[in-house]
Structures are given as C-alpha cells and as structure tokens.
Design an enzyme around this catalytic site. Structure first.
Site, short mmCIF file in Angstrom:
data_model
loop_
_atom_site.label_atom_id
_atom_site.label_comp_id
_atom_site.label_asym_id
_atom_site.label_seq_id
_atom_site.Cartn_x
_atom_site.Cartn_y
_atom_site.Cartn_z
N GLY A 60 -2.02 11.00 40.64
CA GLY A 60 -3.26 10.27 40.99
C GLY A 60 -4.09 11.01 42.00
O GLY A 60 -3.70 11.89 42.77
N SER A 103 -14.83 16.39 21.08
CA SER A 103 -15.53 17.36 21.63
C SER A 103 -16.39 18.02 20.33
O SER A 103 -15.96 17.90 19.17
CB SER A 103 -14.84 18.66 22.02
OG SER A 103 -15.64 20.04 22.01
N PHE A 151 -13.12 14.24 33.18
CA PHE A 151 -14.42 14.50 33.65
C PHE A 151 -15.20 13.11 32.88
O PHE A 151 -16.36 12.48 33.30
CB PHE A 151 -15.25 15.71 32.89
CG PHE A 151 -16.35 15.77 32.65
CD1 PHE A 151 -17.18 16.04 34.03
CD2 PHE A 151 -17.32 15.72 31.81
CE1 PHE A 151 -18.57 16.33 34.13
CE2 PHE A 151 -18.56 15.85 31.63
CZ PHE A 151 -19.51 16.23 32.88
N ILE A 152 -14.70 12.40 31.67
CA ILE A 152 -15.10 11.44 30.91
C ILE A 152 -14.36 10.11 31.60
O ILE A 152 -14.94 9.07 31.62
CB ILE A 152 -15.20 11.69 29.39
CG1 ILE A 152 -16.03 13.04 29.14
CG2 ILE A 152 -15.65 10.30 28.80
CD1 ILE A 152 -17.66 12.76 29.21
N TYR A 159 -9.33 25.72 19.16
CA TYR A 159 -9.58 24.62 19.86
C TYR A 159 -10.31 23.52 19.07
O TYR A 159 -9.93 22.24 19.04
CB TYR A 159 -10.35 24.68 21.45
CG TYR A 159 -10.82 23.42 21.77
CD1 TYR A 159 -9.96 22.57 22.39
CD2 TYR A 159 -12.20 23.48 21.92
CE1 TYR A 159 -10.30 21.70 22.98
CE2 TYR A 159 -12.77 22.24 22.65
CZ TYR A 159 -11.71 21.21 22.96
OH TYR A 159 -12.30 20.07 23.80
N ASP A 166 -2.73 9.45 32.62
CA ASP A 166 -3.26 10.91 32.98
C ASP A 166 -1.99 11.70 33.30
O ASP A 166 -1.27 11.46 34.08
CB ASP A 166 -4.06 10.74 34.06
CG ASP A 166 -5.28 12.31 34.12
OD1 ASP A 166 -6.34 12.01 33.69
OD2 ASP A 166 -4.72 13.16 34.46
#
Length: 154
Positions: A38, A118, A14-15, A142, A34
C-alpha cells in the site's frame, strides 16, 4: 440505488490510482488489487489488497467477500520498463492474470469488465485515436503479450 462494489486491478499504478479516485468521488465502493505494498498516496476510502491478479484463489476470495458488480483491469507489467530480463513474469501478470480474472468474473456473474491495455499491442499505427478493431501488429514481446490480452472470444 447505490452502486455496487468495483474491483480495480493495478490500483496503485499510473492509471489505476486516478481511476480509483474518480470512482470513489462518484460514491462507488472500490477495492484495489495491486502487487505492491500500500501507498500513502492511495485515495481515502479505498480498500487495497496486496496480491497478484494471476492468483485465482485470491481472486475468488475477493469476489466472494465483496460481490463485485464491475471490474476495471488496469493491472499489468510494462515490459519495456519493468521485468525486461524476465519476460515470463510479464506473461504471467499480463496474459495468465487476465485469463484468471476473466474466468473468475464469468464464474461470479460479473457483467462488466473494462480492460485497459497499451497501444504497444498495435505496433505502428496511424495517428490517435486508434480504433478498437485495428490489427494487432506488435513490434516486440511486450506488445505481443499486451495483444494476447486483447483477445476475448465472443
């Protein structure tokens, strides 16, 4: 002088995805890391390597190959949404992976690392923006794991 290569962890996230697009638009060579295969929506010109930031051998290989000048660490697992039943996987990615990344950056002489995290690390906070030196008072596992990634000895 052209900008040096930048590693973006979590490049498909997302970022991470818009960070990669912004860097590429500025002419910065970007390598994305990541854990997911892909995506067809990856910005053009981005080299993406599938793998984990918790794999120090892969990190050394990438740093040797690309000679990164900077790293933007957006990679992590959002515990409340993903891997809720397997907190050890969240810990490995968010804490151990960050430790490995910091150590590899140190060993390879990378002078700039930007770590995105976060607000969960802070728990209940006053209205935004939250200052960097706000106390870490996580409300759940978390948030505690996100807070663990905030500690960098000076």
């Amino acid at each position: 002088m052209s900008p040096g290569a930048c590693l973006v962890t979590g490049s498909g996230g997302f970022i991470g995805r818009p960070v990669c697009a912004a860097l590429l638009a500025r002419g910065v060579p970007v390598v994305g890391l990541d854990p997911q295969p892909g995506s067809s929506t990856v910005p053009g010109g981005l080299t993406v390597v599938q793998g984990s930031v918790a794999n120090p051998q892969l990190l050394h290989q990438l740093f040797n190959e690309h000679r990164f000048e900077s790293v933007i660490h957006t990679g992590g697992i959002s515990g409340p949404m993903l891997a809720r039943e397997t907190p050890s996987i969240v810990c490995e990615a968010n804490v151990i992976g960050t430790i490995h990344l910091l150590e590899v950056c140190r060993q390879h002489g990378v002078r700039r690392l930007v770590h995105l995290s976060s607000a969960a690390a802070y728990g209940h906070t006053p209205p935004a923006p939250v200052p960097d030196d706000a106390p870490l008072r996580a409300k759940d596992l978390y948030g505690a794991l996100e807070g663990a990634g905030h500690y960098v000895p000076r």
